[in-house]
Structure formats: C-alpha cells, structure tokens
Design a protein around this motif. Structure first.
Motif, PDB file in Angstrom:
ATOM      1  N   TYR A  78       7.193 -60.261  -3.254  1.00 39.01           N
ATOM      2  CA  TYR A  78       5.893 -60.177  -3.923  1.00 39.01           C
ATOM      3  C   TYR A  78       6.051 -60.373  -5.432  1.00 39.01           C
ATOM      4  CZ  TYR A  78       4.815 -58.064   0.594  1.00 39.01           C
ATOM      5  OH  TYR A  78       4.690 -57.824   1.950  1.00 39.01           O
TER       6      TYR A  78
ATOM      7  N   HIS B   6       3.069 -50.341 -11.524  1.00 41.75           N
ATOM      8  CA  HIS B   6       2.250 -51.534 -11.767  1.00 41.75           C
ATOM      9  C   HIS B   6       1.004 -51.215 -12.606  1.00 41.75           C
ATOM     10  CE1 HIS B   6       4.655 -52.358  -8.200  1.00 41.75           C
ATOM     11  NE2 HIS B   6       4.457 -53.651  -8.366  1.00 41.75           N
TER      12      HIS B   6
ATOM     13  N   ASP C 251       4.961 -62.520  -7.381  1.00 34.83           N
ATOM     14  CA  ASP C 251       3.779 -62.916  -8.134  1.00 34.83           C
ATOM     15  C   ASP C 251       2.947 -61.716  -8.560  1.00 34.83           C
ATOM     16  OD1 ASP C 251       3.193 -62.355  -5.492  1.00 34.83           O
ATOM     17  OD2 ASP C 251       1.686 -63.928  -5.277  1.00 34.83           O
ATOM     18  N   TYR C 252       3.350 -60.506  -8.135  1.00 33.60           N
ATOM     19  CA  TYR C 252       2.603 -59.290  -8.463  1.00 33.60           C
ATOM     20  C   TYR C 252       3.409 -58.293  -9.293  1.00 33.60           C
ATOM     21  CZ  TYR C 252       0.016 -54.912  -7.724  1.00 33.60           C
ATOM     22  OH  TYR C 252      -0.665 -53.733  -7.903  1.00 33.60           O
TER      23      TYR C 252
ATOM     24  N   CYS D 283       2.439 -55.301  -2.456  1.00 28.03           N
ATOM     25  CA  CYS D 283       1.929 -56.649  -2.200  1.00 28.03           C
ATOM     26  C   CYS D 283       0.829 -57.062  -3.166  1.00 28.03           C
ATOM     27  CB  CYS D 283       1.430 -56.750  -0.763  1.00 28.03           C
ATOM     28  SG  CYS D 283      -0.154 -55.910  -0.439  1.00 28.03           S
ATOM     29  N   GLY D 284       0.088 -56.090  -3.702  1.00 25.32           N
ATOM     30  CA  GLY D 284      -0.978 -56.387  -4.649  1.00 25.32           C
ATOM     31  C   GLY D 284      -2.333 -56.666  -4.045  1.00 25.32           C
ATOM     32  N   SER D 285      -2.451 -56.682  -2.699  1.00 24.47           N
ATOM     33  CA  SER D 285      -3.734 -57.075  -2.108  1.00 24.47           C
ATOM     34  C   SER D 285      -4.165 -56.240  -0.903  1.00 24.47           C
ATOM     35  CB  SER D 285      -3.674 -58.550  -1.681  1.00 24.47           C
ATOM     36  OG  SER D 285      -2.633 -58.762  -0.746  1.00 24.47           O
TER      37      SER D 285
ATOM     38  N   ARG E  56       6.769 -65.874  -1.454  1.00 27.07           N
ATOM     39  CA  ARG E  56       6.378 -65.045  -2.603  1.00 27.07           C
ATOM     40  C   ARG E  56       7.596 -64.384  -3.251  1.00 27.07           C
ATOM     41  NH1 ARG E  56       1.459 -61.104  -1.307  1.00 27.07           N
ATOM     42  NH2 ARG E  56       1.561 -60.868  -3.594  1.00 27.07           N
TER      43      ARG E  56
ATOM     44  N   PRO F 268      -0.333 -48.666  -5.780  1.00 24.73           N
ATOM     45  CA  PRO F 268       0.725 -49.567  -5.316  1.00 24.73           C
ATOM     46  C   PRO F 268       1.870 -48.862  -4.613  1.00 24.73           C
ATOM     47  CG  PRO F 268       0.835 -49.300  -7.699  1.00 24.73           C
ATOM     48  CD  PRO F 268      -0.451 -48.677  -7.259  1.00 24.73           C
TER      49      PRO F 268
ATOM     50  N   CYS G  25       1.440 -49.013  -0.778  1.00 25.79           N
ATOM     51  CA  CYS G  25       1.255 -50.339  -0.180  1.00 25.79           C
ATOM     52  C   CYS G  25       1.576 -50.300   1.313  1.00 25.79           C
ATOM     53  CB  CYS G  25       2.163 -51.344  -0.884  1.00 25.79           C
ATOM     54  SG  CYS G  25       2.124 -53.006  -0.173  1.00 25.79           S
TER      55      CYS G  25
ATOM     56  N   CYS H 163      -3.245 -51.100  -2.471  1.00 27.05           N
ATOM     57  CA  CYS H 163      -3.046 -51.837  -3.726  1.00 27.05           C
ATOM     58  C   CYS H 163      -4.384 -52.126  -4.400  1.00 27.05           C
ATOM     59  CB  CYS H 163      -2.282 -53.125  -3.476  1.00 27.05           C
ATOM     60  SG  CYS H 163      -0.519 -52.895  -3.101  1.00 27.05           S
TER      61      CYS H 163
END
Length: 384
Positions: A146, A333, A148-149, A89-91, A26, A100, A103, A95
C-alpha cells in the motif's frame, strides 16, 4: 540480502535471506538507509508476544525507493521516504474513519474481537504473525505494501537521524498527548523515560502543557529525559512516585498520566509466579500507578504495549475517580504530515535521544545491550 532475523526468544541473528519482490502492484521495494530497534521489538525478543517462525524484525525504517509497482503513482525510483509502522490500505471501512491501525485489509488475522491470539487490527511491519507476518525493515531491502498511501517523501536537507523516528516513536508519543486533549497549562506525568516516553514529553510541551514530569527507575534514562525534553523527573526507586506527584500538585494529582511502559515494567518474582497461574504476561503495575497518580476527572493514556488480559484490573478506581482513558497503536498516517512540518521548521528535535548508531551487523549484540539496559542505551539506530 542481509537482515536481522528472529529465531526464538533472545536469539536474533544477522543472516542472508531472499531479497523481497513486488507481490502486488501497490507495493514498492525500499532500499533501507536507516532502521532502529524499538522497545516494542523487545516484546518479541523476550517472548511476551508469540512468534513460532523465523521473522525479519523492525518497524522503524526509512530509505530510497528501488522498485515501484504499476499502481503506485505518487512515488518513483530514487524517492527518499519514511514509512509509518502500521500497514494500512487507505480505503477500507476503518481507514475511511481515520483509523488506519484498524485497517481490515492488511492483516489476514484481522477481526472484530481484538482477542489474545485472533481478531487483530492492522498489520505491522516485522511484528509477529498475529499482526500480518510481514517482513520488517531491519534489512537491506523491504517490501512496502500500500505504498501509495503510507510512505512520505523527505527533503534532502534533513538527515536520516532527524526524521527516522517519524515512523513510530514520535507519532506514538504525540498520540498519547493528542488523546488527552490538552487545553493548555496542564500537568502531564509520563511514566517511562524511554524513547516513546521522551517523545510524549516533547509532544506535551508542543501541545501547551504547563508542567511535564518524567518517572522512571533508571538514572541514565531520567537524565536523558531532562536533557532531551527539559522536564522534571522522579526516580520511582528512590521515592514513592505517586506521593511525590500529589505533593507537587497540591494533593490533587496530575491532569494527565501517560503509560509509556506497558507490560514489561519491572516486577517481582511473585508477579511472575501469579502470571503463570492466571495466564498473564508481564505486569500492569505502571497502569495502576497512573490510576493512583492522576487527579479525579483526569486522563490516562496508554501507549505502552499490553499483550494479554490482566486480572484485578482497577475498574472500581476508574469508576470512582471518573478517569478518562484512551490507548492503542498510534494512527501514524493521521499525524505524520504535521509532524514532518514540525521537524522541518525546527520546532522539535528527534535525534537527541540516539545513544548508539551502529552497523546492522551489530544488531544481535545491540538487542542484548538494549534489553539489559547496558551502556546507558536509550535508542539504537542500525545502518544496513
């Protein structure tokens, strides 16, 4: 590659270090085109936040994607991006709650306590082992986890200087005002006319404030606030700022006070001596001034950094005045897409606070100048 490396307090060096590599699929590797020195970097530079090992500094940076991990599908080599300073991480649990900066996956030192040396929240780029120990972006290249986030693509029609501060100081100033939940017409007082304070002033106007006042003790910073944010100003060395604010508000005080200074506010030798006895660093004088200057039932938001406990916290005053209080690291974010749109549509200008735009080779000298408040230095941009 070349990078700005912290060795010990007051000792920054530009030196050759290993290039970053993909460590997780990632990740991306970013070729940095612009980075900046933040006031928060000075907390490490001055030893207010402990860091035992050498560390590449910097959490305000942007650049061109050079290499892409196999699980990053929203970016390709050549994309130009800005990167939020928290690493999230976004997940995870937090998050998913739009928190965020809390996290639970990015920081090995994560925990529920939020204690002095343990149990911190999300990792931050270039901001001590307490916050993950990640290398920062004051370098020619940086690994972005991370990816992708976090990173956001930027139009080729905007210069680096126009968008660089979307990484931290504009979202941080925006947070200070967003947390205050303005309804329109409020008097907002921002303590500290540095970069974050000026961004909070700009944000206050955008969110409908009726009057915005900046407080500082340095004339050149007050002048920059007037020019860049079109605010009234008070020099706290020349007058009692709290009395001045009350006189300007019919005796009531401000609807909102923003502490954009934190623990490195100017303080006396006596305070420094007391700190040794009580295990504190810096001062909470600005927060105390905010409590004094805000009206009853008003709001105090804190985006200046406080890194240690403080004795004599004015709990009685908070209770008697019914003050609403909010603070912390900015959830970049959550805001960044809207803030990019504000820049793209010309509703806000960010680069008017830059006073020094220099090669990264000059970083050690610029840390010293910025820290000592020389050359009317407000904001430093470094070019790797």
């Amino acid at each position: 590659m070349k990078a700005v490396v912290f060795h010990k307090p007051k000792d920054m060096r530009v030196e050759t270090v290993d290039d970053p590599i993909i460590e997780d699929q990632r990740d991306v590797i970013l070729k940095v085109t612009s980075t900046a020195i933040c006031g928060s970097d000075l907390h490490i530079y001055n030893g207010y936040l402990p860091q035992a090992k050498n560390m590449i500094m910097g959490h305000e940076f942007m650049g061109i994607v050079e290499e892409v991990g196999s699980n990053v599908r929203n970016l390709v080599k050549g994309d130009r991006v800005v990167v939020p300073f928290p690493i999230s991480c976004g997940s995870c649990h937090f998050c998913n709650m739009d928190l965020p900066t809390h996290c639970e996956n990015s920081n090995d030192n994560y925990g529920p306590e939020g204690a002095l040396l343990t149990g911190k929240g999300a990792a931050l780029f270039g901001y001590t082992d307490l916050y993950g120990g990640y290398s920062g972006g004051q370098a020619e290249y940086v690994r972005v986890p991370y990816a992708d986030y976090g990173p956001r693509k930027i139009s080729s029609g905007l210069t680096d200087e126009q968008v660089l501060f979307l990484t931290d100081i504009f979202p941080t100033g925006w947070s200070a005002i967003d947390w205050a939940e303005l309804k329109g017409g409020e008097t907002v007082v921002v303590w500290g006319c540095g970069p974050v304070g000026i961004m909070a002033m700009k944000s206050a106007w955008l969110r409908g404030a009726g009057r915005v006042i900046g407080v500082d003790i340095l004339d050149y910073r007050l002048e920059k606030a007037r020019l860049a944010a079109n605010v009234e100003t008070i020099n706290g060395k020349d007058v009692d700022a709290v009395e001045a604010i009350r006189n300007m508000t019919g005796g009531y005080g401000a609807d909102v006070c923003v502490d954009a200074v934190g623990m490195e506010a100017d303080h006396s030798i006596w305070t420094s001596a007391k700190n040794i006895i009580q295990g504190e660093m810096g001062t909470m004088k600005t927060l105390e001034r905010c409590f004094d200057a805000v009206r009853r039932g008003g709001t105090v938001t804190v985006v200046g950094v406080y890194g240690t406990p403080f004795d004599n916290f004015p709990l009685h005053q908070w209770f008697d005045k019914g003050i609403k209080m909010r603070g912390g690291q900015a959830p970049v974010h959550n805001y960044i897409d809207h803030l990019i749109d504000l820049v793209q549509t010309g509703k806000v200008t960010l680069n008017d606070i830059i006073t020094h735009n220099v090669p990264m080779a000059d970083a050690a000298k610029m840390y010293d100048i910025f820290n000592n408040k020389e050359e009317n230095c407000v904001k430093v941009v470094l070019k790797p």
